[in-house]
Structure formats: structure tokens, C-alpha cells
Write an enzyme that holds these catalytic residues in place. Structure first.
Site, PDB file in Angstrom:
ATOM      1  N   LYS A  98      -1.267  -1.334  -4.137  1.00 51.69           N
ATOM      2  CA  LYS A  98      -2.333  -0.321  -4.127  1.00 51.69           C
ATOM      3  C   LYS A  98      -1.625   1.018  -4.162  1.00 51.69           C
ATOM      4  O   LYS A  98      -1.056   1.460  -3.166  1.00 51.69           O
ATOM      5  CB  LYS A  98      -3.200  -0.447  -2.872  1.00 51.69           C
ATOM      6  N   TYR A 148       0.864  -1.185   0.000  1.00 52.98           N
ATOM      7  CA  TYR A 148       0.000   0.000   0.000  1.00 52.98           C
ATOM      8  C   TYR A 148       0.900   1.235   0.000  1.00 52.98           C
ATOM      9  O   TYR A 148       1.575   1.529   0.982  1.00 52.98           O
ATOM     10  CB  TYR A 148      -0.920  -0.009   1.220  1.00 52.98           C
TER      11      TYR A 148
END
Length: 304
Positions: free
Chosen positions: A166, A138
Site C-alpha cells: 500500500k 504499508y
């Protein structure tokens, strides 16, 4: 080739819902998951930024994950954010997620201390090695203050358990850099909602977003238009979405506004965000007008 189909598509960054006593509201969370599933959303990203993960205790984060898993269908993908300031708590959350039976875990770099790339690498590898679950990086430097170096990303992407990233940073340029480095057999989630079209064109093959929860129908349609290479139509829809995103961000808090929209659009008692996030009233005239405009846009998409 890895079986990554379950991670391609539109994923809602799930809001965590509390009751009037500021406790996790399992029933309303589960209702919200079923709403998204019924609309064709591929899955949810649990306890991330939108899920107020850093405002929850470890036990509360586990409770949210269990609530989502209990109600989700087998083909509804669940990604759990397990990022914490310390590796120990992240590993605890990752092991719990594996025990519950989710599809993947994800984590931001360690926050607050402005650690070196070597420290972040050790942190992520500690989480990865603690379970057999796939791992998704992330990357959100505007909140973590950690700018992911390309050489660190390249080392992480070589680990077969690291299946994706992400990517919520703002430069679309890096979508292409990550795709070039990682190759086609890798999931890149576009995480900047207002740049989904640009992110997809430059290498992303999926999307996770916090404003998706307020208008999933529009993001699903945008994703379809991009997939069908209808770029002119996709740009027009992205412009409309961006207007809604800008208006959501104009309220005292994005998450407060999102929860108010959820209440008005779906009838789910989403309540208010946890302090210090500020609430937004469902009676706010600007909020009511926004929901009216979103609903109108959704009807236009349905009839197009």
C-alpha cells in the site's frame, strides 16, 4: 501465479466509529461496511490511518476487526493493519486477525524511533512469520518518517507471503520502480487519493484510500475509466475528486469531516474522531455544501 484477484479494485480505508462514551460502536461500523459492500467496493482496510489505529488499544483494534468480519460477505476482502510501535503487539494483532479469518494483514514500519532499514525488515519479518496470512507493506513516509529503500522493498517482495504494498508516498515515480522490481504478480495499492490516476498509470493495480469512504462511487467510476483506458475522462473525474479532497482537508480534521459526510450521505451515526483529532459539525455550512456537490457528482457518474 498467486491468486490475487481478491485484492484488485477499490478498497475503502474504513473509519472507526465510536459511541457517545468513546467506545467502539459495533453496530454503526457494521452498517457502514454493508453500505460500501452494496456500492460495489471490493473490500476494506481496517485500523489503518483513517481507522485511527494508533489511537486505539490493542483490544479495541481486535473488536473492530471482529465487527467487520462478522458482517462482511465471503467475497468482501478484509485487510487488517496490525502496525504498532513494537513488534510484540503487531504479532498479537496479526495472530488475532488470522484467527478471525481475514484475507491479509498489513503494517507500517515501527514508528517514533526512526529505526534503520535492518530494524524495519526484522519487524516486518516478525509479523510475516507469525501467521500464514498474506502480508502487505504499508509505505507512508510522510507519517512514519521512514523512506522505504528500494533494496529493502526488493528483498521483501521476494518473500512469497508478501503479496503487495500500500504505497501512500507522494512521488508517483516510485510506483513504476516498485512494479519494475516486483513484476506483474504483485499488488500495488495506490494510497495517495489525489494521485490515483497517476499511480494507476505508473504501475498500481488497485487503490486504498481514506477519502474513498466519503465518495466511493466516484473512485469506482475512476477505476473503471482507467481500466477501460479512457484517460481523458479519467483525468476530468480525478480533477473533480481532487477538488472534493482539498475541501475535505480544509476542515479542522480530515477524519472529522469524513465522519460528518458519512452521517449526511448514508444516515450512519459516525460520530466524531478520537482526540486529539478534532470534530467537524454536520451543520457546518461548508460541509453541507460539500455533501451537496458530492451527491451531484455521483448522480452525474450514474447517468454517464
Amino acid at each position: 501465479m498467486k491468486n490475487l484477484e481478491k485484492f484488485k479494485g477499490i478498497f475503502v480505508a474504513l473509519n472507526t466509529i465510536y459511541d457517545e462514551n468513546d467506545e467502539i460502536n459495533v453496530n454503526e461500523i457494521q452498517k457502514l461496511v454493508k453500505v460500501y459492500e452494496s456500492k460495489g467496493v471490493k473490500g476494506v482496510y481496517v485500523c489503518g490511518s483513517t481507522g485511527e489505529g494508533f489511537l486505539l488499544s490493542t483490544e479495541e483494534r481486535m473488536q473492530v476487526v471482529e465487527a467487520v468480519k462478522e458482517v462482511a460477505s465471503d467475497d468482501f476482502t478484509i485487510i487488517v493493519h496490525v502496525g504498532c510501535a513494537g513488534t510484540k503487539e503487531s504479532i498479537k494483532l496479526a495472530k488475532h486477525a488470522e484467527k478471525v479469518g481475514v484475507d491479509a494483514v498489513s503494517a507500517v514500519p515501527s514508528v517514533y524511533y526512526h529505526l534503520s532499514p535492518a530494524s524495519v525488515e526484522k519487524h516486518w519479518n516478525g509479523i510475516i512469520d507469525s501467521t500464514d496470512l498474506p502480508f502487505i507493506i504499508y509505505n507512508i513516509p510522510q507519517l512514519t518518517s521512514f523512506n522505504l529503500p528500494l533494496d529493502l522493498f526488493e528483498r521483501m517482495a521476494k518473500n512469497p507471503k508478501v503479496i503487495g504494498i500500500k504505497n501512500s508516498e507522494e512521488p508517483v515515480f516510485n510506483m513504476e520502480r516498485y512494479r519494475t522490481v516486483a513484476g506483474d504478480d504483485f499488488i500495488i495499492f495506490n494510497g495517495s487519493d489525489e494521485q490515483m490516476l497517476g499511480g494507476r498509470l505508473m504501475g498500481a493495480n488497485a487503490g486504498i484510500g481514506g477519502t474513498y469512504g466519503s465518495m466511493p462511487e466516484l473512485y469506482l467510476k475512476l477505476n473503471s475509466l482507467i481500466t477501460e483506458n479512457k484517460i481523458v475522462e479519467a483525468k476530468a473525474l480525478q480533477v473533480k475528486i481532487n477538488d472534493f479532497v482539498q475541501r475535505l482537508c480544509s476542515f479542522p480534521s480530515l477524519y472529522g469531516a469524513s465522519k460528518a459526510v458519512i452521517k449526511l450521505r448514508y444516515g450512519i451515526v459516525a460520530g466524531i474522531p478520537r482526540l486529539p483529532m478534532l470534530p467537524v459539525s454536520v451543520d457546518d455550512p461548508k460541509l453541507v455544501e460539500l455533501v451537496k456537490d458530492i451527491n451531484m457528482a455521483v448522480e452525474e457518474v450514474k447517468n454517464s
